[in-house]
Design a protein around this motif. Structure first.
Motif, PDB file in Angstrom:
ATOM      1  N   ILE A   6      86.592 -54.507 124.468  1.00 45.72           N
ATOM      2  CA  ILE A   6      85.826 -54.547 125.711  1.00 45.72           C
ATOM      3  C   ILE A   6      84.337 -54.388 125.410  1.00 45.72           C
ATOM      4  O   ILE A   6      83.503 -55.173 125.865  1.00 45.72           O
ATOM      5  CB  ILE A   6      86.308 -53.448 126.689  1.00 45.72           C
ATOM      6  CG1 ILE A   6      87.748 -53.715 127.147  1.00 45.72           C
ATOM      7  CG2 ILE A   6      85.369 -53.346 127.892  1.00 45.72           C
ATOM      8  CD1 ILE A   6      88.419 -52.522 127.827  1.00 45.72           C
ATOM      9  N   VAL A   7      84.007 -53.365 124.624  1.00 48.46           N
ATOM     10  CA  VAL A   7      82.609 -53.106 124.282  1.00 48.46           C
ATOM     11  C   VAL A   7      82.049 -54.254 123.437  1.00 48.46           C
ATOM     12  O   VAL A   7      80.935 -54.735 123.685  1.00 48.46           O
ATOM     13  CB  VAL A   7      82.469 -51.754 123.545  1.00 48.46           C
ATOM     14  CG1 VAL A   7      81.051 -51.554 123.036  1.00 48.46           C
ATOM     15  CG2 VAL A   7      82.880 -50.604 124.464  1.00 48.46           C
ATOM     16  N   TRP A  45      88.641 -44.627 113.145  1.00 51.27           N
ATOM     17  CA  TRP A  45      88.992 -43.287 112.659  1.00 51.27           C
ATOM     18  C   TRP A  45      89.958 -42.628 113.655  1.00 51.27           C
ATOM     19  O   TRP A  45      90.969 -42.038 113.258  1.00 51.27           O
ATOM     20  CB  TRP A  45      87.718 -42.444 112.501  1.00 51.27           C
ATOM     21  CG  TRP A  45      87.980 -41.037 112.069  1.00 51.27           C
ATOM     22  CD1 TRP A  45      88.068 -40.557 110.791  1.00 51.27           C
ATOM     23  CD2 TRP A  45      88.192 -39.906 112.930  1.00 51.27           C
ATOM     24  NE1 TRP A  45      88.321 -39.207 110.802  1.00 51.27           N
ATOM     25  CE2 TRP A  45      88.407 -38.785 112.113  1.00 51.27           C
ATOM     26  CE3 TRP A  45      88.218 -39.734 114.316  1.00 51.27           C
ATOM     27  CZ2 TRP A  45      88.647 -37.516 112.624  1.00 51.27           C
ATOM     28  CZ3 TRP A  45      88.464 -38.468 114.824  1.00 51.27           C
ATOM     29  CH2 TRP A  45      88.671 -37.373 113.979  1.00 51.27           C
ATOM     30  N   GLN A  46      89.645 -42.740 114.947  1.00 56.21           N
ATOM     31  CA  GLN A  46      90.491 -42.172 115.999  1.00 56.21           C
ATOM     32  C   GLN A  46      91.894 -42.795 115.942  1.00 56.21           C
ATOM     33  O   GLN A  46      92.896 -42.087 116.024  1.00 56.21           O
ATOM     34  CB  GLN A  46      89.844 -42.428 117.357  1.00 56.21           C
ATOM     35  CG  GLN A  46      90.603 -41.888 118.538  1.00 56.21           C
ATOM     36  CD  GLN A  46      89.923 -42.256 119.864  1.00 56.21           C
ATOM     37  OE1 GLN A  46      88.934 -42.981 119.905  1.00 56.21           O
ATOM     38  NE2 GLN A  46      90.461 -41.753 120.951  1.00 56.21           N
ATOM     39  N   ALA A  47      91.949 -44.113 115.776  1.00 58.37           N
ATOM     40  CA  ALA A  47      93.244 -44.800 115.682  1.00 58.37           C
ATOM     41  C   ALA A  47      94.004 -44.352 114.429  1.00 58.37           C
ATOM     42  O   ALA A  47      95.226 -44.189 114.460  1.00 58.37           O
ATOM     43  CB  ALA A  47      93.029 -46.312 115.669  1.00 58.37           C
ATOM     44  N   ARG A  48      93.285 -44.130 113.347  1.00 53.97           N
ATOM     45  CA  ARG A  48      93.910 -43.669 112.090  1.00 53.97           C
ATOM     46  C   ARG A  48      94.517 -42.281 112.289  1.00 53.97           C
ATOM     47  O   ARG A  48      95.578 -41.982 111.749  1.00 53.97           O
ATOM     48  CB  ARG A  48      92.869 -43.650 110.972  1.00 53.97           C
ATOM     49  CG  ARG A  48      93.360 -43.131 109.637  1.00 53.97           C
ATOM     50  CD  ARG A  48      94.386 -43.974 108.967  1.00 53.97           C
ATOM     51  NE  ARG A  48      93.870 -45.281 108.613  1.00 53.97           N
ATOM     52  CZ  ARG A  48      94.625 -46.290 108.210  1.00 53.97           C
ATOM     53  NH1 ARG A  48      95.926 -46.143 108.076  1.00 53.97           N
ATOM     54  NH2 ARG A  48      94.097 -47.462 107.927  1.00 53.97           N
ATOM     55  N   GLN A  49      93.866 -41.429 113.092  1.00 59.14           N
ATOM     56  CA  GLN A  49      94.414 -40.097 113.371  1.00 59.14           C
ATOM     57  C   GLN A  49      95.745 -40.220 114.103  1.00 59.14           C
ATOM     58  O   GLN A  49      96.667 -39.443 113.858  1.00 59.14           O
ATOM     59  CB  GLN A  49      93.424 -39.258 114.197  1.00 59.14           C
ATOM     60  CG  GLN A  49      92.064 -39.038 113.562  1.00 59.14           C
ATOM     61  CD  GLN A  49      92.142 -38.654 112.108  1.00 59.14           C
ATOM     62  OE1 GLN A  49      92.713 -37.631 111.751  1.00 59.14           O
ATOM     63  NE2 GLN A  49      91.579 -39.481 111.248  1.00 59.14           N
ATOM     64  N   VAL A  50      95.848 -41.200 115.000  1.00 60.41           N
ATOM     65  CA  VAL A  50      97.102 -41.428 115.717  1.00 60.41           C
ATOM     66  C   VAL A  50      98.178 -41.869 114.729  1.00 60.41           C
ATOM     67  O   VAL A  50      99.291 -41.332 114.723  1.00 60.41           O
ATOM     68  CB  VAL A  50      96.922 -42.479 116.844  1.00 60.41           C
ATOM     69  CG1 VAL A  50      98.262 -42.871 117.455  1.00 60.41           C
ATOM     70  CG2 VAL A  50      95.969 -41.957 117.904  1.00 60.41           C
ATOM     71  N   THR A  67      87.071 -48.565 129.796  1.00 63.58           N
ATOM     72  CA  THR A  67      88.337 -47.894 129.513  1.00 63.58           C
ATOM     73  C   THR A  67      89.455 -48.932 129.370  1.00 63.58           C
ATOM     74  O   THR A  67      89.621 -49.791 130.232  1.00 63.58           O
ATOM     75  CB  THR A  67      88.674 -46.895 130.646  1.00 63.58           C
ATOM     76  OG1 THR A  67      87.603 -45.956 130.743  1.00 63.58           O
ATOM     77  CG2 THR A  67      89.969 -46.161 130.372  1.00 63.58           C
ATOM     78  N   PRO A  68      90.223 -48.842 128.295  1.00 63.24           N
ATOM     79  CA  PRO A  68      91.282 -49.834 128.052  1.00 63.24           C
ATOM     80  C   PRO A  68      92.513 -49.610 128.922  1.00 63.24           C
ATOM     81  O   PRO A  68      92.782 -48.497 129.364  1.00 63.24           O
ATOM     82  CB  PRO A  68      91.630 -49.599 126.575  1.00 63.24           C
ATOM     83  CG  PRO A  68      91.315 -48.150 126.348  1.00 63.24           C
ATOM     84  CD  PRO A  68      90.126 -47.852 127.211  1.00 63.24           C
ATOM     85  N   ILE A 103      96.653 -46.434 119.342  1.00 60.69           N
ATOM     86  CA  ILE A 103      95.955 -47.372 118.454  1.00 60.69           C
ATOM     87  C   ILE A 103      95.535 -48.594 119.265  1.00 60.69           C
ATOM     88  O   ILE A 103      94.406 -49.077 119.148  1.00 60.69           O
ATOM     89  CB  ILE A 103      96.861 -47.769 117.267  1.00 60.69           C
ATOM     90  CG1 ILE A 103      97.130 -46.556 116.369  1.00 60.69           C
ATOM     91  CG2 ILE A 103      96.238 -48.914 116.458  1.00 60.69           C
ATOM     92  CD1 ILE A 103      98.222 -46.768 115.331  1.00 60.69           C
ATOM     93  N   ALA A 104      96.447 -49.072 120.107  1.00 62.42           N
ATOM     94  CA  ALA A 104      96.144 -50.237 120.957  1.00 62.42           C
ATOM     95  C   ALA A 104      94.939 -49.970 121.840  1.00 62.42           C
ATOM     96  O   ALA A 104      94.050 -50.826 121.967  1.00 62.42           O
ATOM     97  CB  ALA A 104      97.359 -50.589 121.819  1.00 62.42           C
ATOM     98  N   GLU A 105      94.889 -48.800 122.457  1.00 62.51           N
ATOM     99  CA  GLU A 105      93.776 -48.481 123.350  1.00 62.51           C
ATOM    100  C   GLU A 105      92.457 -48.352 122.603  1.00 62.51           C
ATOM    101  O   GLU A 105      91.414 -48.775 123.108  1.00 62.51           O
ATOM    102  CB  GLU A 105      94.081 -47.199 124.125  1.00 62.51           C
ATOM    103  CG  GLU A 105      95.168 -47.403 125.176  1.00 62.51           C
ATOM    104  CD  GLU A 105      95.683 -46.107 125.743  1.00 62.51           C
ATOM    105  OE1 GLU A 105      95.626 -45.940 126.975  1.00 62.51           O
ATOM    106  OE2 GLU A 105      96.158 -45.246 124.957  1.00 62.51           O
ATOM    107  N   CYS A 106      92.495 -47.780 121.402  1.00 65.42           N
ATOM    108  CA  CYS A 106      91.271 -47.684 120.598  1.00 65.42           C
ATOM    109  C   CYS A 106      90.721 -49.076 120.305  1.00 65.42           C
ATOM    110  O   CYS A 106      89.522 -49.334 120.484  1.00 65.42           O
ATOM    111  CB  CYS A 106      91.545 -46.949 119.284  1.00 65.42           C
ATOM    112  SG  CYS A 106      91.899 -45.191 119.465  1.00 65.42           S
ATOM    113  N   LEU A 107      91.591 -49.976 119.872  1.00 64.91           N
ATOM    114  CA  LEU A 107      91.147 -51.338 119.557  1.00 64.91           C
ATOM    115  C   LEU A 107      90.753 -52.106 120.818  1.00 64.91           C
ATOM    116  O   LEU A 107      89.768 -52.853 120.806  1.00 64.91           O
ATOM    117  CB  LEU A 107      92.225 -52.091 118.780  1.00 64.91           C
ATOM    118  CG  LEU A 107      92.458 -51.623 117.352  1.00 64.91           C
ATOM    119  CD1 LEU A 107      93.636 -52.376 116.728  1.00 64.91           C
ATOM    120  CD2 LEU A 107      91.210 -51.797 116.506  1.00 64.91           C
TER     121      LEU A 107
END
Length: 190
Positions: A54-55, A175-180, A109-110, A45-49
């Motif tokens: 960054i972006v 959405w990706q973070a929610r899957q985690v 990349t985070p 989740i941290a990396e997704c955010l």
């Protein structure tokens, strides 16, 4: 205070929704949960955010410069503004769930192991910055103003697609973070 154009008002709503979604997603997590990965190849989740930070930071700076230049050049216009076939294709392929996996550029990349107290407030601040850029874009010709795409070299998209793509990109990674967070092996709070 002035009213945003319908296109920008809808995008403002989308950025506010991303802000609420991120806050709700992170609510109650500890650092271990925030940085947990279901697999070494899947972002936490941290990396997704952090990727969105960054972006988002790159876009906020690019937009600030682009919007000032567009105002100085008098690139004003009134909508309605559409996306065109290319813009629609870009948005369809950015929205969650992902239709195809895209590897993030190294510069986007985070880093692993980021604290909630740094990542979430930065994300929330960037949503405010994007809302400010929407206000600054109000009255400009959203089709004629072009913005560079971070990580894609000389590629530029029009302002309308750029804002919509940022919002879709945020939805994709939230959405990706929610899957985690919904993963069966997600750790219990300690």
């Amino acid at each position: 205070m002035y009213t945003l154009s319908p296109e920008l008002a809808e995008l403002d709503r989308q950025f506010a929704a991303a802000k609420a979604e991120a806050s709700e997603l992170v609510n109650g997590l500890n650092e271990s949960q925030f940085n947990w990965r279901p697999d070494a190849r899947i972002w936490s989740i941290a990396e997704c955010l952090q990727h969105l930070n960054i972006v988002g930071d790159r876009y906020a700076h690019m937009l600030e410069k682009t919007l000032a230049e567009a105002r100085a050049r008098g690139l004003v216009g009134h909508g309605p503004f559409g996306y065109g076939w290319l813009g629609k294709w870009i948005l369809v392929n950015t929205e969650p769930p992902p239709k195809r996996k895209v590897k993030a550029a190294r510069s986007l990349t985070p880093a692993y192991g980021q604290p909630i107290t740094a990542v979430l407030p930065t994300f929330l601040h960037l949503q405010e910055q994007l809302a400010l850029r929407l206000e600054q874009a109000n009255g400009l010709d959203l089709a004629r103003v072009k913005v560079p795409v971070p990580g894609y070299g000389p590629v530029k998209l029009n302002l309308h697609i750029t804002f919509a793509r940022i919002a879709a990109h945020e939805r994709r990674h939230l959405w990706q973070a929610r899957q985690v967070r919904n993963h069966a092996a997600f750790p219990e709070a300690r």
